[in-house]
Motif scaffolding. Structure first.
Motif, PDB file in Angstrom:
ATOM      1  N   GLY A 170       0.803  -1.223   0.000  1.00 33.00           N
ATOM      2  CA  GLY A 170       0.000   0.000   0.000  1.00 33.00           C
ATOM      3  C   GLY A 170       0.827   1.259   0.000  1.00 33.00           C
ATOM      4  O   GLY A 170       0.356   2.314   0.411  1.00 33.00           O
ATOM      5  N   LEU A 171       2.074   1.144  -0.421  1.00 29.65           N
ATOM      6  CA  LEU A 171       2.943   2.321  -0.477  1.00 29.65           C
ATOM      7  C   LEU A 171       3.558   2.427  -1.870  1.00 29.65           C
ATOM      8  O   LEU A 171       4.788   2.327  -2.018  1.00 29.65           O
ATOM      9  CB  LEU A 171       4.058   2.198   0.577  1.00 29.65           C
ATOM     10  N   THR A 173      -1.098   6.805  11.994  1.00 30.79           N
ATOM     11  CA  THR A 173      -0.981   5.389  12.328  1.00 30.79           C
ATOM     12  C   THR A 173      -0.961   4.507  11.083  1.00 30.79           C
ATOM     13  O   THR A 173      -0.295   3.482  11.045  1.00 30.79           O
ATOM     14  CB  THR A 173      -2.167   4.970  13.212  1.00 30.79           C
ATOM     15  N   GLU A 174      -1.731   4.895  10.081  1.00 25.22           N
ATOM     16  CA  GLU A 174      -1.818   4.055   8.900  1.00 25.22           C
ATOM     17  C   GLU A 174      -0.485   4.055   8.149  1.00 25.22           C
ATOM     18  O   GLU A 174      -0.076   3.034   7.584  1.00 25.22           O
ATOM     19  CB  GLU A 174      -2.941   4.549   7.978  1.00 25.22           C
ATOM     20  N   VAL A 175       0.168   5.195   8.159  1.00 28.63           N
ATOM     21  CA  VAL A 175       1.467   5.291   7.497  1.00 28.63           C
ATOM     22  C   VAL A 175       2.457   4.359   8.189  1.00 28.63           C
ATOM     23  O   VAL A 175       3.212   3.622   7.543  1.00 28.63           O
ATOM     24  CB  VAL A 175       1.963   6.755   7.531  1.00 28.63           C
ATOM     25  N   ARG A 201       1.554   0.590   7.374  1.00 25.99           N
ATOM     26  CA  ARG A 201       1.908   0.107   6.042  1.00 25.99           C
ATOM     27  C   ARG A 201       3.414  -0.061   5.882  1.00 25.99           C
ATOM     28  O   ARG A 201       3.874  -0.968   5.203  1.00 25.99           O
ATOM     29  CB  ARG A 201       1.358   1.053   4.975  1.00 25.99           C
ATOM     30  N   ASN A 202       4.158   0.842   6.500  1.00 22.01           N
ATOM     31  CA  ASN A 202       5.610   0.688   6.417  1.00 22.01           C
ATOM     32  C   ASN A 202       6.058  -0.572   7.151  1.00 22.01           C
ATOM     33  O   ASN A 202       6.954  -1.276   6.686  1.00 22.01           O
ATOM     34  CB  ASN A 202       6.312   1.933   6.980  1.00 22.01           C
TER      35      ASN A 202
END
Lengths: 1187, 341
Positions: A555-556, A597-599, A602-603
Motif C-alpha cells: 500500500g505504499l 498510524t496508517e502510514v 503500512r511501512n
C-alpha cells in the motif's frame, strides 16, 4: 548524550540555545540552521535561560544583518545563519558590528562565491571575503566541532566583545551526518554565564542611560578611534583557547586554536583549515606509521590571526610547509592563509623566535566541494619532498593551462578495516536518502558504533541520481570524503547501471543489491556487459528484489525506502537480522509518528513482506553476454558537447582538465537536446483521431516535449510507418497535414497535457486526445518519429496567428527539456516567452529555481533555432536581477541609438530607401519584425562593401536595429523580497523592460521558505504556524506608478489571457510587469492537478486575472481590466486541496479556521476594490508623464 | 407539555435529535440546530478510511520531492508536535471539543471505522474530546461472497466490544436494515452493551450517469416513504431491548415524529428534512409534535411512546405476517389486485 546529526543541526543546536533572536534568510547550504531555529521557536522550545528565542525572516541577508545589528544594539543576544553571497550582503553591517565591539556569533556554512558561475557547494571563498571586517573567524572541521566550537565562539565573544563568525565547510560538514556527543544545557550555561549576558544587555541603547553610538568621525580622530580595539583583538586568541580549555574540562574534548598533530620531529607539514584538516590528519597518521616525518597544523582560529600560537605549534624540525587554502584569490601573491602563515614564519624567524625559517609553499584545494582525499594530502606532502617544490600549486584537478596541479594517488586507502563502507545509488525522491539517514541513526544509536553519511545529488530537480555514502564502525569516523571500495553497494534502480558507474565505488568481494522488476534468474542477462565484467573482476555477491512491487503490495506505491533499507540490514550483516528488523520498525514508528498510524502500519507491513521477496542472484562465471552501454550523447553532437558536456553528464567531470573549460563562464546554448534522460516510464501519446488541434497540451507542457507543425501532405513521403498525422483542422490550407509530436525520451510523464486536453474519444470518457502510455514499447518508433518530425519545415512565424493559443503552438520553443520538476508550473511561461519572442529575447534571470533549471550544468535548456538565433540568457545574482536586466536594456538602447545615428550618417552609402525603411520601421507585429530582420540583413550585405569608422561602427551594432525584447525573469523570493527595492526602481525607470515574476508564493529553490508572496494561512518553512500576513499585492503597487503595464495571469485558468498579457507587455514601450501563478511542488499538490489549482485560485478570487495597460488610459479608456469573473467558489475549496494549507488544519484547526476566515475576507475586500477600479474612468488613474 | 425524554441514558429536553449531516460540521452549524430546538446533535461521521487516505496522500505529497536535489532536502516544515492526529482526525476532535463547549445539549460523536485498532483509538479520542456518547456507524460491505451472514453479525459485535473496552461514555450502534434477522442482531448488540440502536443507516449508493458516462456518487435525501421499515423494526424491538431506540430515516413532518414515538422510538433523528428546509425546521417539527400530543391528550412523549409497538406477548413473526396479509388485503381493495401477489 549522543546523536547522529548533520553539521548544520550541530551548530544550531547550540546557537539556538544561546540566543534570544535569530534574524534569518534562506541560502544554501545554511538554510537548515534557520529552518530548525524557526521550527523550534514555533514549537515553543526554550533557550538555556528559559525563554523562546524570537525568529524573524528578513527580506535578504542584508536585511538580516541590519536586524541583527539593531537587536545587538538593543542588548539582545542575537545571531544569524548564512553562506556565500548572503555573507557578502552582510559585509557593511559586519564592519559596524565589529567596529562597535558587539558580542555575537554568526554561523556560516562556508560556500563558494558566484564568479564565472554560481556554485552552491563548499569552500572558504565567502569567509575569506569577510576576514577584513573585524569579525573573528573560527573554523570547525567536523560535525562534532561545529557543535563544540559554536559554544566556544559564543563564550569567547561574550568575554572579548569581538564578534565571531563560526564557520564550517558547506555540504561537507553542514550536510554530513555523523555521530557526536551533545552538549547539555548546563555546559552551555556554565560557559556563557548570565552575568556576561547581562553585561551585553547593559551595553544596549536605552533612554534611561542615553548615549549615542554610530557617530560620524573626522580626520582628527577616526584613525585613533580605529586603533582603540587592538587590545581586545590581541586578547582574543587566548580567550578562545581559554574557552576551549574550559570546554575540555566539561567534555574531555580538547581543542587548540592552532593544533599540531604529527611526528614530534616532523620535517614536512601541511597547514590548513576546515574539514580538509581531518583528512590531512588521518593521512598523516598513516604516513607517520609508515615512518614518514610529517605533520599537520590545523588552524581553527583564523582571525584574529594567532601568530604566536602558530609559531609555538610548529615543531622546530620542520623544514618545509605547504599551506592549503580552500579559496581562490585571482591576482594575489598567494591565498590568504598562505600569506598569513608565510608572513608569520618569516617574521618569527627574523625576530629569532623561530631558528630555522622553513620553505613555505601555498596551494589551493577543494573549491566548490571538490574532493580532498588522503591521496591528495600525500601528494602535497610528496611535493614538499621534491628538490624544488612548486611555490604555488593546486591539488585535486588537472591544470593543463597553468601547470599548477600536483599529481596524487587516487587509490590510497587509509581507512580502518573495521569501518564498514556502503554506497547507495538512487533516483531523487525515491526514498533512498531518507532511508539511509534512518539507517545511520539506527546504527549510531548503538553506543559502541560511530556512523557517518554524506549525500551527493546531481543537478536536476527531478529524476536525478542520488548517491549516499555511509560509513560505520567502532571508531570515530574522520573521513570527510566520498566512500570508495565499499563493502556494500545498493543500486535502487537498475536503470542507473546504464547511466552511471555504480560499481566504481565497489570494493573486492562486496555485496551488490539491485532493485529490479525482473525475476532473479533474469537479472544477470539484463545487465550491461561492462557491469557483468566488473562483477566478475571484483568477485561481487549479488542480491535482487522487486522493491517497487513489495512497496505497492504494502500500500505504499513508489515508496521503496523501507523495503530497500530492510534488504540492506538483512544482507549486510551489520546487525543480527531480528535485531535489525526490530530497529527498523522502531525507526519507522519514530519517523512516521506524526504522519499517522496508517502510514506506520503500512511501512511495517512493507518490512514484513521484504525478506520473502529478496533473492540472491547466482552469478554465472562463464557468461558476460550483456549489452553495450549507449554513449551519453549522440556521436553527431557538437565537439564541446561530446568532449566536455558528455563527460559531466557521465559523472566524469572531475577528470576534465582546466583547458576543457571556457575562461569566462560562457557555454553553448541548447545542450539539453542531447541528453534524452528518459526519466519517466510513462509518456504522453497523441491520439490524432480525437484531437481537435487546439494546442492546449503543447501550450501547458512544462518540458517542451509536445510540438506541433502543419505541412504539405507531400512531406509525408518519407515518413516512418509509425509517424502520426491528421488533416489540418483549418480553412485555407487544403491538403495540409497536422502532427502533434511528443518527444517521448524527454517527456517526464507529468500528465499536465492530459489534464488540459478538452476532448475525449467517443465512448471513452476517461481518455483524452493525449494520454500517458508506457515508454518502452514505443521507444524505438518514437525516436524515428521525432527524427522525422525535425526534418519537417518549421512553420513561418509571419503567418502564424500569435493571438491564439493554437497559433502560438506552431512556433518553435527555444526553451526545452529543462531539469525542472516534472510538471513545473513556471517553465510553461518561459517556453511560451521563447515561442513568442525567442529570436529577439535577452533574459536576465534572478537566482532561484529558474536559474537552476535554466542554467545549471552540465546541460541547459535555453536553445537556438535553425538560423542560430535564440534567447541570450544570463544570471547575475539573486538580489540585483531587475537592475541587471535594466543594464542590458540600457546597453541595447545605447547601441540602438548608435546604430541609428551611424545609419543616418551612411544613408546615402547604404541606400536612402533602405536606410529610411529601417529607421522608420514599425516593429510590433511579427510580420513587421520579419521585414525588419530582412532589411537589417540587407543592410549587413551592403555594409560589407563599405569601409571607414562609421561603417565599422554600424556593422558592430546593426543587429540592434531589430527591436530587442529584454525580459527580467525571477521568482517571488526575488520580486517580493530580496529584489523588491530594485524591481521597484526599475519599474519606475520608464524604460522598456519586461518583468516576468514566476510566482510560486514561496522560496521554491531553497526548499519552501515563506516569502512576502506566501498567502495568509499557508504553511511554509519560516511560517510553520501558518503565514499570518496577507500576500503583498505587487500588481497594485506597480499600477500606482501609472506608466507600468501590469498583468496578473494564470495559464491554467485562462491561457488566452496569459498570451494576450505577454504580448501586450512586450509591445508596450515602457516597463511591464507580468505576475504569473506558478503551481509548485512546495504547494503540496499532485503536480498533474497544477492547472486545476490555477483555475481554482482564480475562481476563488485568490488570484484575480487583471491587466493594466497605460496605453488605454492615454486613449481615454479605463486602463484597468478585470479579466476573471467574480469569485464563484469559496476560498476553502481552493486552498484545502493543497497540503500547505491542510498542514495547519491538522496542527491547529482553530488557527486554520481563523486565518481562512481572514483570508476569505481579504479576497472579498480585494475583489471589491478591483471591481471599483474596473469601473473607474481613465481620469482617476495616474498619468504617464513620459514624453 | 413535557417533551423530555432519555436517550443512551442521557436526559434530553425533547425527542428530536439532529443526526449526522453536514449541518453539524461546523460549530455555528451545531449552534443553529440547537437554537432551533434539537435536543442532541450527532456530528458527521469521522471516517477512518478517509483519515488513512489523507495521511497516505499527504505523506506522498511530502515525500514525492524530498531528497532529490542539493539545495533542498525537504519542502515543508516538519509536522508540528501538535499534529498528533493527521489526516483530519484532529480537526474532527477539535470540532467535538468546540461543539461541546458551544451548546448545552449532548453532542454525540459518530465514528465509521475500518480497522479494529481504529475503532477503539478514535472512540477513545472522541471521549477525551468531550463527546457525550459515541455512535458507531458500522458500514461493513461483505465484498467476499464467501462471507457468511453470521460472520458479518459477529463483526458488528466485535467492534462494539472493542469500543466498549476503551470508552466509558454510552455507545450507540447505527445499523443498516440488510440482515437476515435484524432483531436477533439487535438483541446481541443490546446484550453486548450498546446503550442505543439507531435504525436505520442509509447506505451511499453510487449510480451510473449514462449521459456523462461516469459513476456518480449520489446520496439522495430520505423521504417518508422509507420510514415504515424503520418504524416496523422499532415497533418490534420496543420492549425487547434494554437499550434506547433511535428512529432515523424519513422524518419530514411532525406526524412522522409522532408515528415513530407511537412505534416505540426513544428519540427521532432527522437529517433530510433539516437539510431540505434548514435547521429551523426543527422548531416546526417540535411545535407540530406538541400540538399532536395535546390533540391526542398525551401529557408528554413518554405516555405516547410505544403505544403502537408490537405487544411483548405476541409472536412478532405472526404479527408481522398478519400485518403483511392485511396490507395485501388493503392493496387489493385499493387497486383492485396486486401484481405478482
Amino acid at each position: 548524550m549522543r546523536a547522529t546529526i548533520d553539521g548544520n543541526e550541530a551548530a544550531v543546536r547550540v546557537a539556538y540555545r544561546l540566543n534570544e533572536l535569530c534574524a534569518i534568510y534562506p541560502i544554501t547550504p545554511s538554510s537548515t540552521m534557520a529552518e530548525l531555529a524557526d521550527e523550534w521557536s514555533s514549537h515553543g522550545r526554550t533557550n538555556v535561560w528559559g525563554t523562546v528565542p524570537a525568529v524573524i525572516e528578513m527580506q535578504s541577508e542584508g536585511g538580516a544583518a541590519g536586524a541583527l545589528h539593531g537587536a545587538l544594539q538593543g542588548g539582545a543576544l542575537s545571531t544569524t545563519f548564512t553562506a556565500s553571497q548572503g555573507l557578502l550582503l552582510m559585509i557593511p553591517n559586519l564592519y559596524k558590528i565589529a567596529g562597535e565591539l558587539t558580542s555575537t556569533v554568526l554561523h556560516v556554512a562556508a560556500r563558494s562565491l558566484a564568479a564565472q558561475g554560481l556554485s552552491i557547494f563548499g569552500d572558504h571563498s565567502d569567509v575569506m571575503a569577510v576576514r577584513q571586517t573585524g569579525f573573528a573567524l573560527l573554523a570547525s572541521a567536523s560535525v562534532q566541532e561545529a557543535h563544540d566550537l559554536a559554544l566556544v565562539a559564543q563564550a569567547a565573544t561574550m568575554r572579548t566583545r569581538v564578534p565571531f563568525i563560526h564557520f564550517f565547510d558547506g555540504f561537507r560538514t553542514s550536510h554530513e551526518m555523523n555521530t557526536i556527543d551533545l552538549l547539555d544545557d548546563d555546559v552551555l550555561r556554565a560557559m556563557v554565564p548570565e552575568e556576561l549576558v547581562r553585561e551585553h544587555r547593559s551595553r544596549g541603547l536605552t533612554p534611561e542611560r542615553p548615549f549615542i553610538r554610530g557617530t560620524a568621525q573626522n580626520p582628527d580622530v577616526y584613525f585613533q578611534a580605529r586603533e582603540t580595539v587592538n587590545p581586545m583583538y590581541a586578547r582574543t586568541p587566548a580567550a578562545v583557547q581559554a574557552a576551549m580549555d574550559e570546554l575540555a574540562t566539561h567534555t574531555g574534548r580538547a581543542y587548540r586554536v592552532v593544533e599540531y598533530a604529527g611526528h614530534p620531529e616532523a620535517e614536512r607539514v601541511v597547514v590548513l583549515m576546515g574539514s580538509g584538516a581531518q583528512t590531512a590528519r588521518e593521512t598523516m597518521r598513516h604516513l607517520v606509521a609508515s615512518g614518514e616525518r610529517v605533520g599537520v597544523v590545523q588552524v581553527r582560529l583564523y582571525r584574529p590571526f594567532p601568530a604566536a600560537e602558530l609559531v609555538a605549534a610548529l615543531p622546530r624540525t620542520v623544514r618545509r610547509v605547504a599551506v592549503l587554502d580552500r579559496t581562490k584569490e585571482p591576482g594575489s601573491h598567494g591565498e590568504p592563509l598562505y600569506l598569513d602563515v608565510a608572513a608569520t614564519l618569516a617574521e618569527a624567524h627574523v625576530a629569532g623566535t623561530l631558528e630555522q625559517a622553513p620553505l613555505v609553499i601555498g596551494g589551493r584545494f577543494g573549491l566548490s566541494s571538490k574532493e580532498f582525499t588522503p591521496g591528495m594530502v600525500a601528494g602535497v606532502l610528496a611535493e614538499l619532498d621534491a628538490a624544488a617544490p612548486r611555490p604555488r600549486f593546486t591539488i585535486g584537478i588537472t591544470d593543463d593551462v597553468g601547470g599548477t596541479s600536483l599529481p596524487w594517488d587516487a587509490d590510497l586507502d587509509i581507512e580502518e578495516p573495521e569501518t564498514l563502507r556502503a554506497v547507495f545509488h538512487g533516483i531523487g525522491s525515491d526514498g533512498t536518502v531518507g532511508a539511509n539517514k534512518n539507517t545511520i541513526k539506527i546504527l549510531g544509536s548503538d553506543p559502541d558504533v560511530h556512523a557517518q553519511a554524506y549525500f551527493v545529488y546531481d543537478s536536476k530537480k527531478s529524476g536525478g541520481v542520488t548517491v549516499s555514502h555511509l560509513r560505520f564502525g567502532p571508531h570515530e569516523i574522520r573521513a570527510p570524503y566520498l566512500v570508495s571500495r565499499a563493502g556494500f553497494v545498493g543500486c535502487h534502480d537498475i536503470g542507473l547501471l546504464e547511466k552511471v558507474d555504480v560499481l566504481g565505488s565497489a570494493g573486492r568481494g562486496a555485496t551488490l543489491l539491485l532493485n529490479s522488476p525482473r525475476p532473479p534468474e533474469q537479472v544477470w542477462d539484463a545487465l550491461p556487459r561492462t557491469v557483468q565484467e566488473r562483477i566478475h573482476d571484483l568477485d561481487l555477491r549479488m542480491f535482487a528484489i522487486d522493491a517497487d512491487r513489495v512497496a505497492r503490495d504494502a500500500g505504499l506505491p513508489g515508496r521503496t525506502n523501507t523495503v530497500l533499507q530492510t534488504c540492506f540490514f538483512a544482507i549486510s550483516g551489520v546487525l543480527p537480522r531480528a535485531e535489525a528488523i526490530a530497529k527498523v520498525k522502531a525507526a519507522i514508528r519514530t519517523t512516521y509518528a506524526r504522519r499517522g498510524t496508517e502510514v506506520v502500519r503500512r511501512n511495517e507491513a512493507a518490512v514484513d513482506a521484504t525478506l520473502a521477496a529478496l533473492h540472491e542472484v547466482a552469478v554465472p562465471t562463464d557468461r558476460t553476454n550483456g549489452h553495450a552501454l549507449v554513449p551519453p550523447v549522440p556521436p553527431d553532437a557538437p565537439d564541446f558537447v561530446r568532449t566536455v558536456t558528455a563527460e559531466m553528464m557521465a559523472g566524469r567531470g572531475d577528470a576534465l582538465p582546466v583547458s576543457a573549460l571556457p575562461v569566462d563562464g560562457t557555454f553553448p546554448s541548447g545542450t539539453t537536446a542531447y541528453e534524452k534522460r528518459r526519466i519517466s516510464d510513462l509518456v504522453a501519446q497523441w491520439d490524432p483521431e480525437t484531437c481537435i488541434q487546439c494546442g492546449t497540451c503543447s501550450f501547458v507542457c512544462p518540458h517542451s516535449v509536445i510540438r506541433s507543425k502543419h505541412y504539405d501532405e507531400g512531406e509525408l513521403e518519407d515518413a516512418p510507418e509509425s509517424f502520426a498525422s491528421a488533416p489540418l483542422n483549418a480553412v485555407g490550407l487544403p491538403g495540409a497535414r497536422y502532427t502533434l509530436q511528443v518527444y517521448a525520451e524527454d517527456c517526464t510523464g507529468c500528465a499536465l497535457c492530459v489534464e488540459a486536453c478538452p476532448v475525449s474519444p467517443l465512448g471513452e470518457p476517461t481518455r483524452r486526445a493525449i494520454n500517458l502510455t508506457e515508454l518502452e514499447p514505443i521507444l524505438e518508433p518514437a525516436r524515428q518519429d521525432v527524427a522525422f518530425f525535425e526534418t519537417l519545415p518549421v512553420n513561418n512565424r509571419a503567418r502564424v496567428d500569435f493571438g491564439t493559443v493554437r497559433g502560438t503552438q506552431f512556433l518553435l520553443p527555444l526553451f526545452e527539456f529543462s531539469g525542472a520538476c516534472s510538471g513545473c508550473g513556471e517553465t510553461p511561461y518561459l517556453k511560451v516567452l521563447t515561442q513568442l519572442f525567442g529570436e529577439r529575447l535577452t533574459v536576465a534571470n534572478a537566482t532561484g529555481c529558474s536559474s537552476i533549471y535554466g542554467g545549471n550544468l552540465p546541460t541547459t535548456p535555453w536553445t537556438r533555432n535553425a538560423q542560430g538565433r535564440g534567447p541570450a540568457w544570463s544570471n547575475s545574482l539573486f538580489e540585483d536581477n531587475a537592475e541587471f536586466g535594466l543594464g542590458l536594456r540600457l546597453a541595447a538602447d545605447l547601441h540602438t541609438a548608435l546604430a541609428r545615428t551611424r545609419l543616418a550618417e551612411l544613408r546615402a552609402e547604404v541606400g536612402a530607401d533602405l536606410a529610411d525603411a529601417v529607421l522608420g520601421a514599425e516593429q510590433v507585429r511579427e510580420s513587421a519584425l520579419e521585414a525588419q530582420r530582412e532589411r537589417v540583413a540587407e543592410l549587413g550585405r551592403r555594409l560589407e562593401g563599405l569601409s571607414g569608422p562609421a561603417a565599422q561602427d554600424l556593422r558592430s551594432v546593426a543587429d540592434h536595429l531589430l527591436r530587442r525584447s529584454v525580459w527580467i525573469v525571477g521568482g517571488d523570493g526575488w520580486a517580493y523580497d530580496i529584489g523588491a527595492g530594485g524591481l521597484d526602481h526599475v519599474l519606475a525607470s520608464g524604460r522598456d523592460v519586461n518583468v516576468l515574476v514566476l510566482d510560486t508564493e514561496v522560496y521554491s529553490n531553497t526548499g519552501g521558505q515563506a516569502s512576502k508572496a506566501t498567502p495568509l494561512g499557508a504553511v511554509a518553512k519560516f511560517a510553520s504556524g501558518g503565514k499570518d500576513l496577507a500576500k503583498k499585492d505587487l500588481a497594485l503597487q506597480a499600477i500606482a506608478y501609472g506608466n507600468v503595464y501590469v498583468a496578473r495571469v494564470a495559464m491554467g485558468a485562462d491561457a488566452h489571457q496569459t498570451l494576450t498579457a505577454l504580448r501586450e507587455a512586450e509591445a508596450y514601450d515602457g516597463p511591464s510587469l507580468v505576475i504569473a501563478y506558478s503551481h509548485c511542488i512546495a504547494h503540496g499538490i499532485e503536480m498533474r492537478d497544477g492547472l486545476d489549482q490555477q483555475y481554482r485560485a482564480v475562481a476563488s478570487g485568490h488570484w484575480p486575472l487583471v491587466r493594466y495597460d497605460p496605453t488605454v488610459r492615454a486613449s481615454g479608456g479605463n486602463p484597468f481590466q478585470l479579466d476573471s469573473p467574480r469569485p464563484r467558489i469559496r476560498l476553502e475549496d481552493y486552498v484545502y486541496r493543497e497540503l500547505r494549507y491542510r498542514m495547519l488544519r491538522d496542527a491547529d484547526p482553530d488557527e486554520a479556521e481563523r486565518l481562512l476566515g481572514l483570508a476569505q475576507e481579504a479576497v472579498d475586500q480585494r475583489w471589491a476594490t478591483y471591481e471599483e477600479m474596473a469601473g473607474r474612468g481613465a481620469a482617476r488613474f495616474a498619468t504617464d508623464a513620459r514624453r | 407539555m413535557d417533551l423530555s425524554t432519555r436517550y443512551l441514558g442521557l436526559a434530553l429536553r425533547n425527542p428530536l435529535v439532529a443526526s449526522a449531516s453536514p449541518l453539524a460540521s461546523t460549530v455555528p452549524g451545531v449552534r443553529r440546530l440547537v437554537d432551533a430546538g434539537v435536543a442532541a446533535v450527532v456530528l458527521p461521521s469521522l471516517f477512518e478510511e478517509q483519515v488513512h487516505r489523507e495521511q497516505l496522500r499527504d505523506l506522498q505529497l511530502v515525500e514525492a520531492h524530498e531528497h532529490a536535489f542539493s539545495e533542498a532536502a525537504t519542502y515543508f516544515p516538519s509536522p508540528s508536535p501538535s499534529a498528533t492526529q493527521p489526516g483530519g482526525a484532529k480537526r474532527y476532535l477539535r470540532l467535538v471539543e468546540r461543539a461541546v463547549a458551544a451548546v448545552d445539549v449532548p453532542v454525540i460523536a459518530s465514528l465509521n471505522g475500518s480497522t479494529p485498532g481504529g475503532w477503539s483509538l478514535f472512540a477513545h479520542a472522541m471521549q477525551e474530546a468531550g463527546a457525550a456518547a459515541v455512535e458507531l456507524n458500522i458500514t461493513f460491505v461483505p465484498g467476499d461472497p464467501r462471507t457468511t451472514g453470521r460472520q458479518v453479525e459477529d463483526r458488528h459485535v466485535e467492534i462494539l466490544e472493542r469500543v466498549l473496552e476503551n470508552v466509558s461514555i454510552p455507545v450507540a450502534v447505527k445499523l443498516g436494515p440488510y440482515f437476515s434477522s435484524p432483531g436477533e442482531l439487535a438483541l446481541r448488540l443490546d446484550r453486548t452493551g450498546a446503550r442505543g440502536l439507531v435504525l436505520f443507516n442509509r447506505f451511499v449508493q453510487p449510480d451510473v450517469d449514462p449521459e456523462a458516462m461516469v459513476v456518480s456518487p449520489g446520496f439522495p435525501l430520505s423521504t417518508p416513504v422509507e420510514a415504515p421499515l424503520a418504524r416496523t423494526w422499532i415497533a418490534v424491538l420496543h420492549g425487547h431491548v434494554g437499550c434506547s431506540l433511535a428512529a432515523s430515516t424519513g422524518v419530514e413532518t411532525a406526524a412522522d415524529v409522532a408515528a415513530y414515538l407511537l412505534a416505540g422510538a426513544d428519540v427521532v433523528m432527522s437529517t433530510s428534512s433539516l437539510l431540505r428546509h434548514g435547521p429551523e425546521h426543527a422548531s416546526v417539527l417540535l411545535d407540530g409534535l406538541t400540538d399532536w400530543l395535546a390533540r391526542k391528550g398525551f401529557p408528554g412523549v413518554d405516555e405516547a411512546r410505544g403505544r403502537l409497538a408490537v405487544p411483548r406477548d405476541v409472536d412478532a413473526s405472526a404479527y408481522e405476517r398478519a400485518g403483511y396479509v392485511a396490507a395485501l388485503e388493503h392493496a387489493r381493495e385499493t387497486y383492485g389486485g396486486v401484481p405478482g401477489a
